[in-house]
Scaffold this active site. Sequence first.
Site, PDB file in Angstrom:
ATOM      1  N   LYS A   1      -0.968   4.885   4.781  1.00 24.30           N
ATOM      2  CA  LYS A   1      -1.914   3.967   5.406  1.00 24.30           C
ATOM      3  C   LYS A   1      -1.585   3.799   6.885  1.00 24.30           C
ATOM      4  O   LYS A   1      -0.443   3.531   7.244  1.00 24.30           O
ATOM      5  CB  LYS A   1      -1.881   2.615   4.687  1.00 24.30           C
ATOM      6  CG  LYS A   1      -2.903   1.633   5.203  1.00 24.30           C
ATOM      7  CD  LYS A   1      -3.114   0.472   4.241  1.00 24.30           C
ATOM      8  CE  LYS A   1      -4.081  -0.553   4.809  1.00 24.30           C
ATOM      9  NZ  LYS A   1      -5.388   0.012   5.149  1.00 24.30           N
TER      10      LYS A   1
ATOM     11  N   HIS B   1       0.828  -1.209   0.000  1.00 25.78           N
ATOM     12  CA  HIS B   1       0.000   0.000   0.000  1.00 25.78           C
ATOM     13  C   HIS B   1       0.861   1.257   0.000  1.00 25.78           C
ATOM     14  O   HIS B   1       2.036   1.227   0.376  1.00 25.78           O
ATOM     15  CB  HIS B   1      -0.921   0.032   1.230  1.00 25.78           C
ATOM     16  CG  HIS B   1      -2.121  -0.863   1.096  1.00 25.78           C
ATOM     17  ND1 HIS B   1      -2.068  -2.212   1.349  1.00 25.78           N
ATOM     18  CD2 HIS B   1      -3.405  -0.596   0.735  1.00 25.78           C
ATOM     19  CE1 HIS B   1      -3.271  -2.743   1.149  1.00 25.78           C
ATOM     20  NE2 HIS B   1      -4.095  -1.791   0.777  1.00 25.78           N
TER      21      HIS B   1
HETATM   22  N1  LIG Z   1     -12.833  -0.901   2.114  1.00 21.89           N
HETATM   23  C1  LIG Z   1     -12.168  -0.446   1.046  1.00 21.89           C
HETATM   24  O1  LIG Z   1     -12.397  -0.878  -0.111  1.00 21.89           O
HETATM   25  C2  LIG Z   1     -11.162   0.627   1.251  1.00 21.89           C
HETATM   26  C3  LIG Z   1     -10.857   1.015   2.522  1.00 21.89           C
HETATM   27  N2  LIG Z   1      -9.981   2.035   2.750  1.00 21.89           N
HETATM   28  C4  LIG Z   1      -9.838   2.433   4.136  1.00 21.89           C
HETATM   29  O2  LIG Z   1     -10.566   3.649   4.334  1.00 21.89           O
HETATM   30  C5  LIG Z   1      -9.931   4.437   5.341  1.00 21.89           C
HETATM   31  C6  LIG Z   1      -9.670   5.832   4.797  1.00 21.89           C
HETATM   32  O3  LIG Z   1      -8.769   5.748   3.735  1.00 21.89           O
HETATM   33  P1  LIG Z   1      -8.307   7.043   2.907  1.00 21.89           P
HETATM   34  O4  LIG Z   1      -9.454   7.741   2.307  1.00 21.89           O
HETATM   35  O5  LIG Z   1      -7.201   6.559   2.045  1.00 21.89           O
HETATM   36  O6  LIG Z   1      -7.701   7.942   4.097  1.00 21.89           O
HETATM   37  P2  LIG Z   1      -7.492   9.516   4.135  1.00 21.89           P
HETATM   38  O7  LIG Z   1      -6.565   9.781   5.263  1.00 21.89           O
HETATM   39  O8  LIG Z   1      -7.149  10.032   2.781  1.00 21.89           O
HETATM   40  O9  LIG Z   1      -8.949  10.085   4.499  1.00 21.89           O
HETATM   41  C7  LIG Z   1      -9.541  10.003   5.752  1.00 21.89           C
HETATM   42  C8  LIG Z   1     -10.237  11.329   6.028  1.00 21.89           C
HETATM   43  O10 LIG Z   1     -11.009  11.195   7.215  1.00 21.89           O
HETATM   44  C9  LIG Z   1     -10.677  12.252   8.097  1.00 21.89           C
HETATM   45  N3  LIG Z   1     -10.910  11.792   9.453  1.00 21.89           N
HETATM   46  C10 LIG Z   1     -10.088  11.071  10.255  1.00 21.89           C
HETATM   47  N4  LIG Z   1     -10.689  10.819  11.437  1.00 21.89           N
HETATM   48  C11 LIG Z   1     -11.900  11.395  11.372  1.00 21.89           C
HETATM   49  C12 LIG Z   1     -12.983  11.490  12.292  1.00 21.89           C
HETATM   50  N5  LIG Z   1     -12.932  10.956  13.508  1.00 21.89           N
HETATM   51  N6  LIG Z   1     -14.083  12.172  11.912  1.00 21.89           N
HETATM   52  C13 LIG Z   1     -14.159  12.744  10.687  1.00 21.89           C
HETATM   53  N7  LIG Z   1     -13.158  12.707   9.785  1.00 21.89           N
HETATM   54  C14 LIG Z   1     -12.049  12.025  10.111  1.00 21.89           C
HETATM   55  C15 LIG Z   1      -9.245  12.577   7.786  1.00 21.89           C
HETATM   56  O11 LIG Z   1      -8.884  13.877   8.217  1.00 21.89           O
HETATM   57  P3  LIG Z   1      -7.313  14.147   8.611  1.00 21.89           P
HETATM   58  O12 LIG Z   1      -6.527  13.801   7.392  1.00 21.89           O
HETATM   59  O13 LIG Z   1      -7.294  15.604   8.948  1.00 21.89           O
HETATM   60  O14 LIG Z   1      -7.028  13.241   9.765  1.00 21.89           O
HETATM   61  C16 LIG Z   1      -9.258  12.470   6.254  1.00 21.89           C
HETATM   62  O15 LIG Z   1      -9.743  13.658   5.652  1.00 21.89           O
HETATM   63  C17 LIG Z   1      -8.681   3.642   5.752  1.00 21.89           C
HETATM   64  O16 LIG Z   1      -8.979   2.852   6.876  1.00 21.89           O
HETATM   65  C18 LIG Z   1      -8.420   2.734   4.550  1.00 21.89           C
HETATM   66  O17 LIG Z   1      -7.747   1.569   4.901  1.00 21.89           O
HETATM   67  C19 LIG Z   1      -9.366   2.688   1.725  1.00 21.89           C
HETATM   68  C20 LIG Z   1      -9.589   2.300   0.430  1.00 21.89           C
HETATM   69  C21 LIG Z   1     -10.522   1.247   0.079  1.00 21.89           C
HETATM   70  O1  LIG Z   2      -5.798   2.025   2.874  1.00 20.09           O
HETATM   71  C1  LIG Z   2      -6.082   1.674   1.709  1.00 20.09           C
HETATM   72  O2  LIG Z   2      -5.739   2.325   0.705  1.00 20.09           O
HETATM   73  C2  LIG Z   2      -6.873   0.447   1.539  1.00 20.09           C
HETATM   74  N1  LIG Z   2      -7.359  -0.127   2.596  1.00 20.09           N
HETATM   75  C3  LIG Z   2      -8.156  -1.292   2.626  1.00 20.09           C
HETATM   76  C4  LIG Z   2      -7.472  -2.382   3.413  1.00 20.09           C
HETATM   77  O3  LIG Z   2      -6.873  -2.108   4.469  1.00 20.09           O
HETATM   78  O4  LIG Z   2      -7.568  -3.540   3.016  1.00 20.09           O
HETATM   79  C5  LIG Z   2      -8.629  -1.717   1.259  1.00 20.09           C
HETATM   80  C6  LIG Z   2      -7.635  -1.493   0.172  1.00 20.09           C
HETATM   81  O5  LIG Z   2      -6.587  -2.390   0.337  1.00 20.09           O
HETATM   82  C7  LIG Z   2      -7.141  -0.049   0.179  1.00 20.09           C
END
Ligand SMILES: NC(=O)C1=CN([C@@H]2O[C@H](COP(=O)(O)OP(=O)(O)OC[C@H]3O[C@@H](n4cnc5c(N)ncnc54)[C@H](OP(=O)(O)O)[C@@H]3O)[C@@H](O)[C@H]2O)C=CC1
Ligand SMILES: O=C(O)C1=N[C@H](C(=O)O)C[C@H](O)C1
Length: 278
Positions: A171, A167
Amino acid sequence: MTNQAPIPVIVNGAAGKMGREVIKAVALAPDLNLVGAIDHSLEHQDKDAGELAGLSEPLEVPITNQLEPMLGYVAGDRQSPPGVIVDFTHPDSVYDNIRSAIAYGIRPVVGTTGLSPEQIQDLADFADKASTGCLIIPNFSIGMVLLQQAAVAASKYFDHVEIIELHHNQKADAPSGTAIQTAQLLGELGKTFNPALVEETEKLPGARGSVADEGIRIHSVRLPGLIAHQEVIFGAAGQIYTLRHDTSDRACYMPGVLLAIRKILALKSLVYGLEKIL
Ligand SMILES: NC(=O)C1=CN([C@@H]2O[C@H](COP(=O)(O)OP(=O)(O)OC[C@H]3O[C@@H](n4cnc5c(N)ncnc54)[C@H](OP(=O)(O)O)[C@@H]3O)[C@@H](O)[C@H]2O)C=CC1
Ligand SMILES: O=C(O)C1=N[C@H](C(=O)O)C[C@H](O)C1
């Protein structure tokens, strides 16, 4: 085509990498209505969610950090179908976010990873008591579901398997939620993998990765330039069978996210994994 009112959708983590992608996908779906965009990032408060996501027109939905008032507002709208909140925030906050949503009768579609098995069980009990659907989906891409199905099929014939997940280096959690789920799916056959042939010594701690259920090792790579990638490598005498999934754009998750938003209204309990709603 039905005349049903659109499903109200809140996006939590709206300013993040996934949140912005979800805002665009929801805005373009005629049966969904983006009603709220939550993010705690101070930098983005009050900005228009559509403009932040890169849409050409504003959506007139400002980014706010007021989660509970937003949940209360959507729960109070009796003219629309029940509301859905899509969570892509952070492993530290996702458990509380889900509990709050369920308490208000708002259905959580959760992509955020990092929940412990105990937290997931607790949330399942809470959703059951409230008779409220909750979807926890470690990976929304169809390609990963297919990889996992192929891995489960292969695991009947191979006793040795290791997982490598790779990743981007922003992350927060390791191993990835997807890798943990993949190991769980392989483990459901009740088999113990990777019987030891020699006594191993790690000269550097962690050299052999983490050990998940049923002896499956998971190795986590974090580098700029990566998005999300996973290999499941099976080995047997004289052969290696490798399954690999690569993402090149977070748009790959959106069909799964939209499907989950549409399916969750019919659920009354917690469901874990995209494969269960396909
Ligand atoms: N299930 C799936 O298919 C996928 C899952 N994911 C997961 O999704 C999650 C987010 O990923 P990603 O978008 O890359 O992360 P990012 O860090 O880009 O985005 C997260 C956002 O949420 C904000 N945030 C953090 N904590 C809070 C809170 N308590 N309340 C409101 N806003 C909050 C962050 O703000 P700040 O940056 O200021 O902290 C940031 O703007 C991760 O756990 C990732 O592993 C990602 C891709 C695919
Ligand atoms: O953090 C990410 O980017 C992603 N998180 C998810 C995970 O922890 O499996 C899904 C995907 O791999 C992208």
